[in-house]
Design an enzyme around this catalytic site. Sequence first.
Site, PDB file in Angstrom:
ATOM      1  N   SER A 135       0.788  -1.228   0.000  1.00 18.06           N
ATOM      2  CA  SER A 135       0.000   0.000   0.000  1.00 18.06           C
ATOM      3  C   SER A 135       0.826   1.287   0.000  1.00 18.06           C
ATOM      4  CB  SER A 135      -0.915   0.009   1.226  1.00 18.06           C
ATOM      5  OG  SER A 135      -0.146  -0.158   2.418  1.00 18.06           O
ATOM      6  N   GLU A 136       2.139   1.188  -0.005  1.00 15.18           N
ATOM      7  CA  GLU A 136       2.990   2.352   0.251  1.00 15.18           C
ATOM      8  C   GLU A 136       2.719   3.536  -0.679  1.00 15.18           C
ATOM      9  OE1 GLU A 136       5.271  -1.118   2.014  1.00 15.18           O
ATOM     10  OE2 GLU A 136       3.930  -0.748   0.322  1.00 15.18           O
ATOM     11  N   VAL A 137       2.581   3.276  -1.985  1.00 15.40           N
ATOM     12  CA  VAL A 137       2.448   4.408  -2.913  1.00 15.40           C
ATOM     13  C   VAL A 137       1.177   5.204  -2.680  1.00 15.40           C
ATOM     14  CG1 VAL A 137       3.881   3.350  -4.700  1.00 15.40           C
ATOM     15  CG2 VAL A 137       1.391   2.971  -4.734  1.00 15.40           C
ATOM     16  N   ILE A 139       0.204   6.416  -0.007  1.00 18.86           N
ATOM     17  CA  ILE A 139       0.485   7.524   0.907  1.00 18.86           C
ATOM     18  C   ILE A 139       1.809   8.194   0.544  1.00 18.86           C
ATOM     19  CG2 ILE A 139      -0.918   6.629   2.789  1.00 18.86           C
ATOM     20  CD1 ILE A 139       1.645   5.601   4.116  1.00 18.86           C
ATOM     21  N   LEU A 141       4.717   6.883  -0.350  1.00 26.26           N
ATOM     22  CA  LEU A 141       5.939   6.209   0.068  1.00 26.26           C
ATOM     23  C   LEU A 141       6.329   5.128  -0.939  1.00 26.26           C
ATOM     24  CD1 LEU A 141       5.277   5.935   3.917  1.00 26.26           C
ATOM     25  CD2 LEU A 141       6.560   7.692   2.673  1.00 26.26           C
TER      26      LEU A 141
END
Length: 262
Positions: A135-137, A139, A141
Amino acid sequence: MDYRNLEIAVARGVATIWLNRPDMRNAMNEALISELTDAVRAVGADTGVRVVVLGGRGKAFCAGADLGWMKQMAEYSHAENRASAVELARMLNTLHTCPKPTIARVHGHAFAGGMGLASACDIRIADPAAEFCLSEVRIGLVPATISPYVVQAMGAAAARRYMLSAERLTATEAHRIGFVHALCEPGAIDAAVDRFAQQLLGAGPAALARTKQLLDDVVDRPVDEALLEMTADVIADVRASTEGREGLSAFLEKRKPAWEGA
């Protein structure tokens, strides 16, 4: 070391490390990362342990990074952020290079860093209701420290899709693409983990450790003269080892090897 964020149980050669922050869905912070690094090193060095299981207490395997920790990191300098990231990278590498075979027992959410934890393990067993997400991208990241293990676990093509899209994967889809090795029946994850653990306990401990090292040594390498020589050296060394001789003798004599009675 006394653990505040983990529980460890050892029984019949199997060490189970439980992430124990159920109220936080086992989200990671600096304390948990430090404890997990220490715990994996400890069980890896324990001659009484032959298989390591990583699981999560409560409703989730691991939901990624702790929100409070993320708020702190937002105020960190570049140097502080780098130091924190290095600790996470070292923990993942400690798990990946553990000389004992490792099993991820995944239920509930395995998101972001939680998916990295599962990726760093050798075998992933999931409850059919488990969900995965890089899920990083979403937010802003990047899944940097977990990327080597995720790419190796699911392949470059699938990693490219799921790292960029941040889609959720059901356990069924994760199994279909090969990220999850086995799906259990609903409510039967512990029995499924035990079956895999028993299978691993039947193998030579030194052979398992050397096979783990061999996998890292040969992945993505060209099949050239150097690789041929290296693999020949490995099997020659193992055949001449005490465990190798015992295993071959047991096979020829149609008896169980010594380690199965250990």
